[in-house]
Design an enzyme around this catalytic site. Structure first.
Site, mmCIF file in Angstrom:
data_model
loop_
_atom_site.group_PDB
_atom_site.id
_atom_site.type_symbol
_atom_site.label_atom_id
_atom_site.label_comp_id
_atom_site.label_asym_id
_atom_site.label_seq_id
_atom_site.Cartn_x
_atom_site.Cartn_y
_atom_site.Cartn_z
ATOM 1 N N ASN A 92 0.833 -1.206 0.000
ATOM 2 C CA ASN A 92 0.000 0.000 0.000
ATOM 3 C C ASN A 92 0.865 1.254 0.000
ATOM 4 O O ASN A 92 1.973 1.269 0.536
ATOM 5 C CB ASN A 92 -0.926 -0.014 1.220
ATOM 6 C CG ASN A 92 -1.824 -1.236 1.210
ATOM 7 O OD1 ASN A 92 -2.157 -1.752 0.145
ATOM 8 N ND2 ASN A 92 -2.191 -1.722 2.373
ATOM 9 N N HIS B 31 5.722 -0.469 -2.841
ATOM 10 C CA HIS B 31 5.239 0.335 -3.967
ATOM 11 C C HIS B 31 5.377 1.836 -3.713
ATOM 12 O O HIS B 31 4.757 2.643 -4.389
ATOM 13 C CB HIS B 31 3.782 -0.024 -4.284
ATOM 14 C CG HIS B 31 3.627 -1.423 -4.808
ATOM 15 N ND1 HIS B 31 2.417 -2.054 -4.929
ATOM 16 C CD2 HIS B 31 4.557 -2.323 -5.222
ATOM 17 C CE1 HIS B 31 2.603 -3.282 -5.409
ATOM 18 N NE2 HIS B 31 3.895 -3.476 -5.579
ATOM 19 N N CYS C 232 12.115 20.008 -8.613
ATOM 20 C CA CYS C 232 13.142 19.802 -7.595
ATOM 21 C C CYS C 232 13.908 21.107 -7.382
ATOM 22 O O CYS C 232 14.388 21.695 -8.356
ATOM 23 C CB CYS C 232 14.095 18.687 -8.024
ATOM 24 S SG CYS C 232 15.545 18.563 -6.944
ATOM 25 N N GLY D 99 -4.703 -9.371 3.585
ATOM 26 C CA GLY D 99 -5.371 -8.633 2.508
ATOM 27 C C GLY D 99 -4.551 -8.466 1.247
ATOM 28 O O GLY D 99 -4.744 -7.510 0.506
ATOM 29 N N ALA E 87 -9.316 -7.509 7.928
ATOM 30 C CA ALA E 87 -8.194 -7.246 8.827
ATOM 31 C C ALA E 87 -8.617 -6.524 10.097
ATOM 32 O O ALA E 87 -8.164 -6.863 11.198
ATOM 33 C CB ALA E 87 -7.142 -6.416 8.085
HETATM 34 ZN ZN LIG Z 1 16.954 17.173 -8.106
#
Ligand SMILES: [Zn+2]
Length: 295
Positions: free
Chosen positions: A120, A137, A195, A235, A279
């Protein structure tokens, strides 16, 4: 919901409830200290979070996640992909960890060595208090730079941006930018940010469709699985490799493996106990039964 007795061996797909687990298995587990909890979309579903694969509502109802959560879509139209993730992040931020997340965090706080390995991207395990979390992930609420490696290497002086760790063109880098400048930028509505160090477009730090898992995350997961004495799969549909093989790896290494899942998977037939349920309902009861002095 089928509730039957303790499974007696491989190939048996009977389901147990925490209250009907074999006392011998309970006794084995109670002595164990190194636990991996491996979670998938079913873990977050009870918090009302759409999974990465669900369609969003409203304006995006006709948008297929497999078409927009990809590097190709971002390269073609970064703003559209950013806006989709902003909406997804809105759903994540208004959701709260459920009783299952809390039960896992409580185990760690009670002194067990618990590592959460999750598919998740919603940050709910950390928000519930878990500290050892391996996010296979990625994390929707963290940003990273979108790196066009071909362009960077085609430049005369490619380098590594010390703010985002991405490949960058040296001439474009701001020597005064700090890592904290990147952390201060959030996934919120507006133009796609860049950035502060190298000027690359920023994107959510998640694994999109068509992208490989981060090598360091999968290696950390393998290490945790190889060290664990018990693994609880919660899950997870166990359809996507290499994550799907983690419970099998634990079984092969001799760990006790329990599955908690509303839907049957192939693991149910081979693990030490399979519990069919959600869960948030099952985990508090299961942990209280196995480790009563710690829950
Ligand atoms: Zn950068």
């Amino acid at each position: 919901m089928p509730i039957t007795s303790w499974k007696v061996g491989a190939g048996n797909t009977a389901y147990a409830m925490p209250s009907t687990l074999d006392p011998r298995l309970i006794a084995d587990l109670r002595a164990m200290r190194r636990v991996v909890v491996f979670t998938g979309a079913g873990m977050s579903a009870e918090s009302g979070i759409p999974t990465f694969r669900d369609r969003l509502s409203g304006l995006w109802a006709h948008t297929d996640p497999m078409e927009i959560a990809t590097p190709w879509a971002f390269r073609a139209d970064p703003q559209r992909v950013w806006d989709w993730h902003v909406l997804l992040a809105g759903a994540v931020c208004t959701a709260a960890p459920n009783a299952g997340h809390a039960a896992i965090a409580a185990l760690e706080q009670a002194g067990l060595e618990v590592t959460v390995i999750t598919q998740n991207i919603d940050d709910l395990h950390r928000r519930a208090g878990s500290r050892e979390v391996i996010e296979l992930h990625g994390n929707l609420l963290r940003l990273t730079s979108f790196v066009d490696e071909e362009a960077a290497f085609a430049a005369a002086s490619p380098t590594i941006c010390r703010v985002c760790d991405g490949y960058a063109v040296w001439e474009h880098c701001d020597p005064w930018a700090e890592r904290g400048d990147l952390a201060a930028i959030g996934l919120r509505a507006g133009p796609v940010p860049r950035c502060p160090g190298c000027g690359a477009l920023l994107r959510p730090d998640v694994v999109w469709f068509g992208e490989p898992l981060a090598v360091d995350a999968i290696e950390a997961a393998w290490n945790a699985v190889d060290r664990c004495e018990a693994l609880i799969a919660v899950g997870a549909s166990l359809e996507v490799e290499p994550a799907a093989s983690l419970p099998w790896r634990a079984l092969a290494r001799g760990a006790r493996v329990i599955e908690v899942n509303p839907a049957p998977t192939a693991l149910a037939a081979e693990c030490h106990a399979a519990i069919r349920g959600a869960a948030a309902e099952v985990l508090p009861e299961l942990f209280a039964r196995i480790w009563p002095t710690r829950c």
